[in-house]
Design an enzyme around this catalytic site. Structure first.
Site, short mmCIF file in Angstrom:
data_model
loop_
_atom_site.label_atom_id
_atom_site.label_comp_id
_atom_site.label_asym_id
_atom_site.label_seq_id
_atom_site.Cartn_x
_atom_site.Cartn_y
_atom_site.Cartn_z
N GLU A 1 10.14 -2.32 3.72
CA GLU A 1 9.28 -2.17 2.53
C GLU A 1 10.11 -1.66 1.36
O GLU A 1 9.99 -2.16 0.23
CB GLU A 1 8.14 -1.19 2.82
CG GLU A 1 7.10 -1.75 3.78
CD GLU A 1 6.07 -0.70 4.21
OE1 GLU A 1 5.07 -1.11 4.79
OE2 GLU A 1 6.27 0.50 3.98
N GLY B 1 0.83 -1.20 0.00
CA GLY B 1 0.00 0.00 0.00
C GLY B 1 0.87 1.25 0.00
O GLY B 1 2.08 1.18 -0.21
N ALA B 2 0.26 2.40 0.24
CA ALA B 2 1.02 3.66 0.32
C ALA B 2 0.17 4.66 1.10
O ALA B 2 -1.03 4.46 1.30
CB ALA B 2 1.32 4.19 -1.07
N ASP B 3 0.82 5.72 1.56
CA ASP B 3 0.07 6.75 2.30
C ASP B 3 -0.47 7.83 1.38
O ASP B 3 -1.56 8.34 1.58
CB ASP B 3 0.99 7.36 3.37
CG ASP B 3 1.40 6.30 4.37
OD1 ASP B 3 0.52 5.57 4.82
OD2 ASP B 3 2.61 6.17 4.64
N LYS C 1 5.43 6.42 1.96
CA LYS C 1 5.12 5.18 2.66
C LYS C 1 5.57 5.29 4.10
O LYS C 1 6.29 6.19 4.46
CB LYS C 1 5.88 4.02 2.01
CG LYS C 1 5.43 3.74 0.62
CD LYS C 1 5.67 2.30 0.21
CE LYS C 1 5.43 1.29 1.27
NZ LYS C 1 4.04 1.21 1.73
N GLY C 2 5.13 4.34 4.90
CA GLY C 2 5.67 4.26 6.25
C GLY C 2 4.70 4.67 7.32
O GLY C 2 5.08 4.76 8.50
N GLY C 3 3.42 4.88 6.95
CA GLY C 3 2.42 5.20 7.96
C GLY C 3 2.42 4.17 9.08
O GLY C 3 2.22 4.48 10.24
N GLY C 4 2.68 2.91 8.70
CA GLY C 4 2.71 1.84 9.70
C GLY C 4 4.10 1.64 10.29
O GLY C 4 4.30 0.78 11.14
C1 5RP Z 1 3.26 0.82 6.26
C2 5RP Z 1 2.89 1.45 4.96
C3 5RP Z 1 1.52 1.24 4.44
O1 5RP Z 1 1.59 0.63 3.20
C4 5RP Z 1 0.83 2.59 4.33
O2 5RP Z 1 0.89 3.22 5.57
C5 5RP Z 1 -0.62 2.40 3.90
O3 5RP Z 1 -1.33 1.73 4.88
P1 5RP Z 1 -2.89 1.44 4.74
O4 5RP Z 1 -3.04 0.43 3.66
O5 5RP Z 1 -3.27 0.91 6.10
O6 5RP Z 1 -3.58 2.73 4.43
O7 5RP Z 1 3.68 2.13 4.33
O8 5RP Z 1 4.56 1.18 6.66
#
Ligand code: 5RP
Length: 377
Positions: free
Chosen positions: A103, A82-84, A94-97
């Site tokens: 990644e 995924g991506a932010d 990226k990197g919300g999580g």
């Molecule tokens: C985690 C990420 C995720 O891919 C990004 O934060 C998107 O997350 P989500 O699919 O929950 O919206 O980079 O490090």
């Protein structure tokens, strides 16, 4: 359509790309969770899976998949994540999580990448979503100051430690007009260069001499990072030395690296040092030093010692420094740390030589011509 339905739809659409025998890299986040929940539909096509985070590993295992190491599988055929935020030109953050480092490594190592996002992630300009940056703990204040100089507002993510034992700075207030340029600037915040030895961990490779220098230089260059890549009998001894000399913050042991991991490490490296010692009395010699050439291909200059074939792999003062005696290491090491222009100059020449003179085709032609001359004599 709500966001959860969109996530489910993009996850289902991605399944079509998982073809028979696929080595699959799996990202992290809630959209990827939808993917994992549907992955059993194409299980017969998945030869191996590699994960970008502990969370994803657990979810894959719960879904009945075995999870392999990147170093065992080589280059994944496909990486899905995924991506932010994503722009219409496919720049993304990226990197919300907080799983961004692995990644990005998986993305760099994979043959193909598919990014799955719902429509809320599409933006004209990146930056509304805070940009996550993973930092090693000792660097958090220094990096924060540098980020402020770039116009961002870093905020330490509270009560959060990444899978790699690091911290996350979420950077607010950035309007990212030129994503590649900003990425380059942020990646270059390191204070001082990253030094690498890529070799088997054997006494003759001379890691101990680099560690001795790091001990002396670390107060002058307090962000100095020394990456040791390789495996071998010296590992526990070298780890003990790092502990005794209190170099834990400066030295990282990465173990064996496959080709794609090497590529990533080289892309971060400023200087290669492999000060081989002469052990010819034990019939152990440095034949050539192919690692110097691998580094050269990435524009990295080397410090070598005048032992075996090393002085052919590294040309003194042209593509690096060749030491006649190990006592010369510290002064040359310091010189290349303090003089980035010289480093770049040597690195550029090293790359040109590796590309123009040291490709297999040239070497084999040269070899064949030498052999035919011998035949005539
Ligand atoms: C985690 C990420 C995720 O891919 C990004 O934060 C998107 O997350 P989500 O699919 O929950 O919206 O980079 O490090």
């Amino acid at each position: 359509m709500n966001q959860n339905q969109e996530k489910e739809n993009v996850a289902l659409a991605a399944l079509d790309y998982i073809q028979h025998g696929c080595i699959l890299g799996v990202g992290s986040g809630s959209t990827v969770t939808s993917l994992i929940q549907n992955l059993s539909k194409v299980k017969h096509n998945i030869k191996a899976s590699v994960s970008s985070s502990e969370d994803t590993t657990n979810k894959l295992k719960q879904a009945g998949f075995e999870v392999d190491e990147l170093s065992n599988v080589g280059s994944p055929d496909l990486y899905i994540d995924g991506a932010d935020e994503v722009t219409r030109n496919f720049y993304m953050t990226k990197g919300g999580g907080g799983a961004l480092t692995k990644e990005k490594i998986l993305a760099a190592a994979s043959k193909k990448i598919i990014c799955i996002v719902n429509s809320s992630k599409i933006v004209d300009v990146l930056g509304k979503y805070p940009l996550p940056i993973e930092v090693i703990p000792m660097a958090k204040s220094y990096i924060s100051r540098e980020i402020i100089r770039l116009g961002g507002q870093p905020e330490l993510r509270q009560n959060f430690v990444t899978d790699n034992g690091n911290l996350i700075l979420d950077v607010h207030n950035l309007t990212i007009i030129d994503p590649p340029q900003l990425e380059k600037k942020i990646n270059n915040i390191q204070g001082h260069p990253i030094v690498l030895t890529l070799a088997r961990l054997e006494k003759r490779k001379g890691h101990i001499f680099v560690l001795n220098c790091i001990e002396k230089l670390k107060n002058e260059f307090n962000n100095l990072q020394y990456i040791i890549v390789g495996e071998g009998p010296e590992l526990s001894y070298l780890k003990k030395i790092v502990k005794n000399k209190k170099l834990d913050q400066n030295v990282i042991f990465l173990g064996k690296a496959n080709d794609s991991e090497k590529k990533y490490i080289f892309s971060k490296t400023d200087l290669m040092i492999m000060p081989t010692i002469d052990e010819s009395q034990n019939r152990s010699i440095e034949g050539f030093g192919i690692a110097y050439i691998e580094a050269a291909l990435f524009g990295i200059p080397s410090i070598a010692t005048n032992v075996g074939g090393a002085s052919e792999a590294v040309l003194h003062n042209k593509t690096g420094i060749v030491l006649n005696h190990i006592d010369e290491l510290e002064v040359n090491f310091r010189e290349l740390l303090t003089n980035p222009e010289k480093r770049r100059h040597l690195g550029r020449a090293a790359k040109m030589r590796a590309l123009n003179e040291l490709q297999w085709e040239n070497i084999t032609n040269h070899y064949v011509s030498l052999i035919s001359r011998i035949a005539i004599i």
